[in-house]
Enzyme design. Sequence first.
Site, PDB file in Angstrom:
ATOM      1  N   ARG A 153       0.869  -1.172   0.000  1.00  0.00           N
ATOM      2  CA  ARG A 153       0.000   0.000   0.000  1.00  0.00           C
ATOM      3  C   ARG A 153       0.910   1.226   0.000  1.00  0.00           C
ATOM      4  O   ARG A 153       2.038   1.177   0.501  1.00  0.00           O
ATOM      5  CB  ARG A 153      -0.896   0.022   1.240  1.00  0.00           C
ATOM      6  N   LYS A 177      -2.190  -2.299   8.038  1.00  0.00           N
ATOM      7  CA  LYS A 177      -3.392  -1.772   8.683  1.00  0.00           C
ATOM      8  C   LYS A 177      -3.477  -2.250  10.125  1.00  0.00           C
ATOM      9  O   LYS A 177      -3.173  -3.403  10.423  1.00  0.00           O
ATOM     10  CB  LYS A 177      -4.638  -2.227   7.911  1.00  0.00           C
ATOM     11  N   HIS A 249      -1.895   2.444  -5.866  1.00  0.00           N
ATOM     12  CA  HIS A 249      -2.516   1.166  -5.524  1.00  0.00           C
ATOM     13  C   HIS A 249      -2.633   0.251  -6.738  1.00  0.00           C
ATOM     14  O   HIS A 249      -2.750  -0.978  -6.587  1.00  0.00           O
ATOM     15  CB  HIS A 249      -3.899   1.400  -4.925  1.00  0.00           C
ATOM     16  N   ARG A 252      -0.033  -2.382  -6.617  1.00  0.00           N
ATOM     17  CA  ARG A 252      -0.358  -3.461  -5.681  1.00  0.00           C
ATOM     18  C   ARG A 252      -1.353  -4.427  -6.325  1.00  0.00           C
ATOM     19  O   ARG A 252      -1.207  -5.646  -6.227  1.00  0.00           O
ATOM     20  CB  ARG A 252      -0.940  -2.850  -4.403  1.00  0.00           C
ATOM     21  N   HIS A 275      -3.705  -9.414   3.993  1.00  0.00           N
ATOM     22  CA  HIS A 275      -5.154  -9.455   4.162  1.00  0.00           C
ATOM     23  C   HIS A 275      -5.523 -10.440   5.272  1.00  0.00           C
ATOM     24  O   HIS A 275      -5.034 -11.568   5.290  1.00  0.00           O
ATOM     25  CB  HIS A 275      -5.846  -9.897   2.872  1.00  0.00           C
ATOM     26  N   TYR A 284      -9.066  -8.580  -5.576  1.00  0.00           N
ATOM     27  CA  TYR A 284      -8.021  -8.076  -6.461  1.00  0.00           C
ATOM     28  C   TYR A 284      -7.878  -8.906  -7.734  1.00  0.00           C
ATOM     29  O   TYR A 284      -7.216  -8.482  -8.676  1.00  0.00           O
ATOM     30  CB  TYR A 284      -6.672  -8.084  -5.744  1.00  0.00           C
TER      31      TYR A 284
END
Length: 303
Positions: A153, A177, A249, A252, A275, A284
Amino acid sequence: MKWIDALNDFQSYLKIERGLSANSVANYTYDIKKLILFLENHSIQASPITIKHTTLQEFIYEVSKTLNARSQARIISGLRSFFGYLIFEDYIKINPLDHIESPKTGRKLPDTLSLEDINNLISAIDLTKEYNGVRIGERDRTILETLYSCGLRVSELTALKISDLFFDEGFIKVNGKGDKQRFVPIGPSTQNYITLYKDEVRTAINVKKEFQDTLFLNHQGRQLSRAMVFTIVKRLAQHIELNKTISPHTFRHSFATHLLANGADLRAIQLMLGHESITTTEIYMHVDRSHLKEVLLKYHPRK
Protein backbone atom coordinates in the site's frame (compact mmCIF):
# COMPACT_ATOMS: atom_id res chain seq x y z
CA MET A 1 -13.45 3.48 14.58
CA LYS A 2 -15.24 6.83 14.78
CA TRP A 3 -17.34 8.15 11.92
CA ILE A 4 -15.28 11.34 11.62
CA ASP A 5 -12.05 9.34 11.31
CA ALA A 6 -13.51 7.02 8.70
CA LEU A 7 -14.94 9.95 6.77
CA ASN A 8 -11.62 11.82 6.79
CA ASP A 9 -9.77 8.71 5.57
CA PHE A 10 -12.37 8.18 2.85
CA GLN A 11 -12.05 11.79 1.71
CA SER A 12 -8.26 11.41 1.45
CA TYR A 13 -8.71 8.21 -0.54
CA LEU A 14 -11.11 9.91 -2.97
CA LYS A 15 -8.77 12.87 -3.47
CA ILE A 16 -5.43 11.10 -3.58
CA GLU A 17 -6.03 7.55 -4.77
CA ARG A 18 -8.97 8.14 -7.10
CA GLY A 19 -8.15 11.73 -8.02
CA LEU A 20 -11.76 12.92 -7.75
CA SER A 21 -12.68 16.58 -7.96
CA ALA A 22 -13.52 18.61 -4.86
CA ASN A 23 -17.16 18.64 -5.97
CA SER A 24 -17.33 14.85 -6.24
CA VAL A 25 -15.70 14.42 -2.83
CA ALA A 26 -18.22 16.88 -1.37
CA ASN A 27 -21.11 14.84 -2.77
CA TYR A 28 -19.81 11.63 -1.21
CA THR A 29 -19.27 13.47 2.08
CA TYR A 30 -22.79 14.91 2.06
CA ASP A 31 -24.37 11.45 1.76
CA ILE A 32 -22.33 9.99 4.60
CA LYS A 33 -23.07 12.97 6.83
CA LYS A 34 -26.79 12.40 6.24
CA LEU A 35 -26.35 8.87 7.59
CA ILE A 36 -24.40 10.14 10.61
CA LEU A 37 -27.13 12.67 11.35
CA PHE A 38 -29.78 9.95 11.10
CA LEU A 39 -27.92 7.85 13.67
CA GLU A 40 -27.62 10.81 16.03
CA ASN A 41 -31.28 11.80 15.68
CA HIS A 42 -32.42 8.26 16.46
CA SER A 43 -29.82 7.70 19.23
CA ILE A 44 -28.42 4.69 17.40
CA GLN A 45 -25.01 3.61 18.68
CA ALA A 46 -23.23 2.20 15.63
CA SER A 47 -19.77 2.74 14.22
CA PRO A 48 -18.77 2.37 10.55
CA ILE A 49 -17.55 -1.13 11.41
CA THR A 50 -20.51 -2.29 13.53
CA ILE A 51 -23.45 -0.70 11.71
CA LYS A 52 -26.02 -3.29 10.67
CA HIS A 53 -27.77 -3.92 7.39
CA THR A 54 -31.17 -3.29 9.02
CA THR A 55 -30.08 0.13 10.28
CA LEU A 56 -29.07 1.15 6.78
CA GLN A 57 -32.41 -0.08 5.47
CA GLU A 58 -34.18 2.13 7.99
CA PHE A 59 -32.07 5.11 6.94
CA ILE A 60 -32.78 4.59 3.25
CA TYR A 61 -36.51 4.16 3.94
CA GLU A 62 -36.55 7.48 5.80
CA VAL A 63 -34.67 9.48 3.14
CA SER A 64 -36.81 7.92 0.41
CA LYS A 65 -39.82 9.82 1.77
CA THR A 66 -38.40 13.13 0.56
CA LEU A 67 -36.13 12.14 -2.33
CA ASN A 68 -36.84 10.99 -5.86
CA ALA A 69 -35.59 7.64 -7.17
CA ARG A 70 -32.49 9.17 -8.76
CA SER A 71 -31.38 10.83 -5.50
CA GLN A 72 -32.06 7.63 -3.55
CA ALA A 73 -29.89 5.67 -5.97
CA ARG A 74 -27.10 8.22 -5.60
CA ILE A 75 -27.11 7.94 -1.81
CA ILE A 76 -27.09 4.14 -1.93
CA SER A 77 -24.26 4.22 -4.45
CA GLY A 78 -22.29 6.67 -2.33
CA LEU A 79 -22.72 4.61 0.83
CA ARG A 80 -21.83 1.43 -1.01
CA SER A 81 -18.60 3.09 -2.16
CA PHE A 82 -17.84 4.19 1.40
CA PHE A 83 -18.29 0.70 2.84
CA GLY A 84 -16.52 -0.71 -0.21
CA TYR A 85 -13.56 1.47 0.75
CA LEU A 86 -13.63 -0.01 4.27
CA ILE A 87 -13.45 -3.49 2.72
CA PHE A 88 -10.68 -2.30 0.41
CA GLU A 89 -8.71 -1.13 3.46
CA ASP A 90 -9.42 -4.37 5.35
CA TYR A 91 -11.56 -2.83 8.12
CA ILE A 92 -14.66 -4.93 7.36
CA LYS A 93 -15.26 -8.09 5.35
CA ILE A 94 -18.81 -7.65 4.00
CA ASN A 95 -20.50 -4.58 2.52
CA PRO A 96 -23.70 -4.04 4.56
CA LEU A 97 -25.38 -2.60 1.46
CA ASP A 98 -24.84 -5.72 -0.66
CA HIS A 99 -28.48 -6.82 -0.41
CA ILE A 100 -30.05 -3.40 -0.68
CA GLU A 101 -31.41 -2.85 -4.17
CA SER A 102 -29.85 -0.07 -6.19
CA PRO A 103 -28.58 0.54 -9.72
CA LYS A 104 -25.66 -1.77 -10.37
CA THR A 105 -22.54 0.28 -9.80
CA GLY A 106 -20.07 -1.97 -8.05
CA ARG A 107 -16.82 -0.93 -6.51
CA LYS A 108 -14.37 -0.01 -9.24
CA LEU A 109 -10.84 -1.15 -8.64
CA PRO A 110 -7.91 0.50 -10.37
CA ASP A 111 -7.13 -0.73 -13.87
CA THR A 112 -4.60 -3.52 -13.98
CA LEU A 113 -1.27 -2.66 -15.53
CA SER A 114 0.33 -5.12 -17.89
CA LEU A 115 4.02 -5.89 -17.50
CA GLU A 116 4.59 -3.79 -20.62
CA ASP A 117 2.74 -0.86 -19.00
CA ILE A 118 4.90 -1.13 -15.88
CA ASN A 119 8.11 -1.33 -17.90
CA ASN A 120 7.05 1.71 -19.95
CA LEU A 121 6.25 3.73 -16.82
CA ILE A 122 9.57 2.93 -15.19
CA SER A 123 11.50 3.49 -18.42
CA ALA A 124 9.91 6.95 -18.71
CA ILE A 125 11.57 8.12 -15.50
CA ASP A 126 14.34 10.64 -16.13
CA LEU A 127 17.15 9.20 -14.00
CA THR A 128 19.20 12.38 -14.44
CA LYS A 129 16.48 14.55 -12.86
CA GLU A 130 17.64 16.40 -9.75
CA TYR A 131 16.06 18.80 -7.29
CA ASN A 132 18.23 20.79 -4.90
CA GLY A 133 21.06 18.39 -5.63
CA VAL A 134 18.97 15.28 -4.92
CA ARG A 135 18.64 12.71 -7.71
CA ILE A 136 14.88 12.31 -7.44
CA GLY A 137 14.72 10.33 -10.69
CA GLU A 138 16.63 7.49 -9.03
CA ARG A 139 14.35 7.77 -6.00
CA ASP A 140 11.20 7.61 -8.13
CA ARG A 141 12.40 4.51 -9.96
CA THR A 142 13.07 2.81 -6.63
CA ILE A 143 9.59 3.73 -5.41
CA LEU A 144 7.84 2.19 -8.41
CA GLU A 145 10.03 -0.91 -8.34
CA THR A 146 9.23 -1.39 -4.64
CA LEU A 147 5.50 -0.82 -5.06
CA TYR A 148 5.27 -3.42 -7.80
CA SER A 149 7.73 -6.03 -6.54
CA CYS A 150 6.38 -6.09 -2.96
CA GLY A 151 2.69 -5.22 -3.48
CA LEU A 152 2.71 -2.49 -0.84
CA ARG A 153 0.00 0.00 0.00
CA VAL A 154 1.24 3.54 -0.56
CA SER A 155 1.04 4.24 3.19
CA GLU A 156 3.20 1.18 3.84
CA LEU A 157 5.76 2.37 1.31
CA THR A 158 6.04 5.89 2.72
CA ALA A 159 6.35 4.51 6.27
CA LEU A 160 9.07 2.00 5.33
CA LYS A 161 12.19 2.36 7.45
CA ILE A 162 15.81 1.46 6.84
CA SER A 163 15.64 -0.77 9.91
CA ASP A 164 12.80 -2.68 8.19
CA LEU A 165 15.15 -3.96 5.49
CA PHE A 166 16.34 -7.53 6.03
CA PHE A 167 18.08 -8.10 2.74
CA ASP A 168 20.27 -10.97 3.96
CA GLU A 169 17.09 -12.91 4.65
CA GLY A 170 15.37 -11.58 1.50
CA PHE A 171 12.51 -9.81 3.31
CA ILE A 172 11.26 -6.40 4.35
CA LYS A 173 9.15 -5.75 7.45
CA VAL A 174 5.92 -3.92 6.64
CA ASN A 175 3.64 -2.12 9.08
CA GLY A 176 0.16 -2.62 7.70
CA LYS A 177 -3.39 -1.77 8.68
CA GLY A 178 -4.03 -1.69 12.41
CA ASP A 179 -0.27 -1.69 13.09
CA LYS A 180 -0.12 -5.33 12.01
CA GLN A 181 3.36 -6.31 10.94
CA ARG A 182 4.22 -8.77 8.21
CA PHE A 183 7.35 -9.84 6.38
CA VAL A 184 7.21 -9.53 2.61
CA PRO A 185 9.77 -11.19 0.31
CA ILE A 186 11.82 -8.86 -1.87
CA GLY A 187 13.76 -9.87 -4.96
CA PRO A 188 17.47 -9.19 -5.63
CA SER A 189 16.74 -6.63 -8.35
CA THR A 190 14.60 -4.45 -6.08
CA GLN A 191 17.12 -4.88 -3.27
CA ASN A 192 19.76 -3.45 -5.60
CA TYR A 193 17.60 -0.43 -6.49
CA ILE A 194 16.92 0.29 -2.81
CA THR A 195 20.59 -0.08 -1.92
CA LEU A 196 21.61 2.27 -4.73
CA TYR A 197 19.06 4.87 -3.60
CA LYS A 198 19.93 4.50 0.09
CA ASP A 199 23.70 4.66 -0.36
CA GLU A 200 24.08 7.11 -3.23
CA VAL A 201 20.94 9.29 -3.38
CA ARG A 202 19.57 9.51 0.13
CA THR A 203 22.99 10.44 1.51
CA ALA A 204 22.82 13.76 -0.37
CA ILE A 205 19.71 14.79 1.59
CA ASN A 206 19.89 16.84 4.76
CA VAL A 207 17.69 14.45 6.77
CA LYS A 208 15.60 15.87 9.59
CA LYS A 209 16.26 14.29 12.97
CA GLU A 210 12.88 12.58 13.28
CA PHE A 211 13.22 10.95 9.84
CA GLN A 212 16.72 9.48 10.15
CA ASP A 213 15.35 5.94 9.83
CA THR A 214 12.70 6.71 7.16
CA LEU A 215 13.69 5.24 3.80
CA PHE A 216 11.92 7.42 1.22
CA LEU A 217 12.36 11.15 1.74
CA ASN A 218 11.52 14.35 -0.08
CA HIS A 219 14.23 16.90 -0.89
CA GLN A 220 13.60 18.60 2.46
CA GLY A 221 14.63 15.52 4.39
CA ARG A 222 11.13 14.57 5.50
CA GLN A 223 9.01 11.49 4.92
CA LEU A 224 7.55 11.40 1.44
CA SER A 225 3.80 11.99 1.43
CA ARG A 226 1.17 9.73 -0.09
CA ALA A 227 0.07 12.62 -2.30
CA MET A 228 3.58 12.98 -3.73
CA VAL A 229 3.73 9.29 -4.66
CA PHE A 230 0.37 9.68 -6.40
CA THR A 231 1.69 12.70 -8.29
CA ILE A 232 4.77 10.78 -9.42
CA VAL A 233 2.60 7.97 -10.83
CA LYS A 234 0.10 10.34 -12.44
CA ARG A 235 2.79 12.39 -14.20
CA LEU A 236 4.48 9.30 -15.59
CA ALA A 237 1.13 7.97 -16.88
CA GLN A 238 0.48 11.28 -18.62
CA HIS A 239 4.01 11.33 -20.03
CA ILE A 240 3.63 7.96 -21.77
CA GLU A 241 -0.01 8.73 -22.66
CA LEU A 242 -1.28 5.70 -20.77
CA ASN A 243 -5.02 5.56 -21.35
CA LYS A 244 -5.84 4.22 -17.90
CA THR A 245 -6.80 5.77 -14.58
CA ILE A 246 -4.09 4.59 -12.23
CA SER A 247 -2.74 5.32 -8.77
CA PRO A 248 -0.01 3.85 -6.54
CA HIS A 249 -2.52 1.17 -5.52
CA THR A 250 -2.65 0.00 -9.16
CA PHE A 251 0.84 -1.44 -8.69
CA ARG A 252 -0.36 -3.46 -5.68
CA HIS A 253 -3.35 -4.68 -7.66
CA SER A 254 -1.09 -5.61 -10.60
CA PHE A 255 1.35 -7.38 -8.26
CA ALA A 256 -1.42 -9.70 -7.02
CA THR A 257 -2.99 -10.21 -10.44
CA HIS A 258 0.30 -11.08 -12.13
CA LEU A 259 1.29 -13.51 -9.38
CA LEU A 260 -2.03 -15.33 -9.66
CA ALA A 261 -1.91 -15.41 -13.46
CA ASN A 262 1.54 -17.01 -13.27
CA GLY A 263 0.39 -19.77 -10.95
CA ALA A 264 0.97 -18.39 -7.46
CA ASP A 265 -1.13 -19.78 -4.62
CA LEU A 266 -3.94 -17.48 -3.47
CA ARG A 267 -3.07 -18.09 0.18
CA ALA A 268 0.53 -17.00 -0.42
CA ILE A 269 -0.69 -13.82 -2.12
CA GLN A 270 -3.00 -13.18 0.83
CA LEU A 271 -0.05 -13.36 3.25
CA MET A 272 2.09 -11.05 1.11
CA LEU A 273 -0.71 -8.48 0.80
CA GLY A 274 -1.45 -8.67 4.52
CA HIS A 275 -5.15 -9.46 4.16
CA GLU A 276 -6.85 -10.90 7.23
CA SER A 277 -9.45 -12.66 5.09
CA ILE A 278 -8.81 -14.48 1.83
CA THR A 279 -12.10 -13.10 0.50
CA THR A 280 -10.46 -9.68 0.51
CA THR A 281 -7.62 -11.05 -1.60
CA GLU A 282 -10.10 -12.40 -4.14
CA ILE A 283 -11.34 -8.84 -4.76
CA TYR A 284 -8.02 -8.08 -6.46
CA MET A 285 -8.15 -11.02 -8.81
CA HIS A 286 -9.18 -10.44 -12.40
CA VAL A 287 -8.56 -13.92 -13.75
CA ASP A 288 -9.54 -14.50 -17.36
CA ARG A 289 -11.28 -17.65 -18.56
CA SER A 290 -8.20 -18.98 -20.33
CA HIS A 291 -6.32 -19.10 -17.02
CA LEU A 292 -9.17 -21.01 -15.37
CA LYS A 293 -9.14 -23.48 -18.25
CA GLU A 294 -5.40 -24.03 -17.80
CA VAL A 295 -5.89 -24.71 -14.09
CA LEU A 296 -8.62 -27.26 -14.81
CA LEU A 297 -6.58 -29.07 -17.47
CA LYS A 298 -3.49 -29.14 -15.27
CA TYR A 299 -4.96 -30.23 -11.95
CA HIS A 300 -8.26 -32.08 -12.52
CA PRO A 301 -7.83 -35.90 -12.54
CA ARG A 302 -10.50 -36.43 -15.22
CA LYS A 303 -9.77 -33.75 -17.83
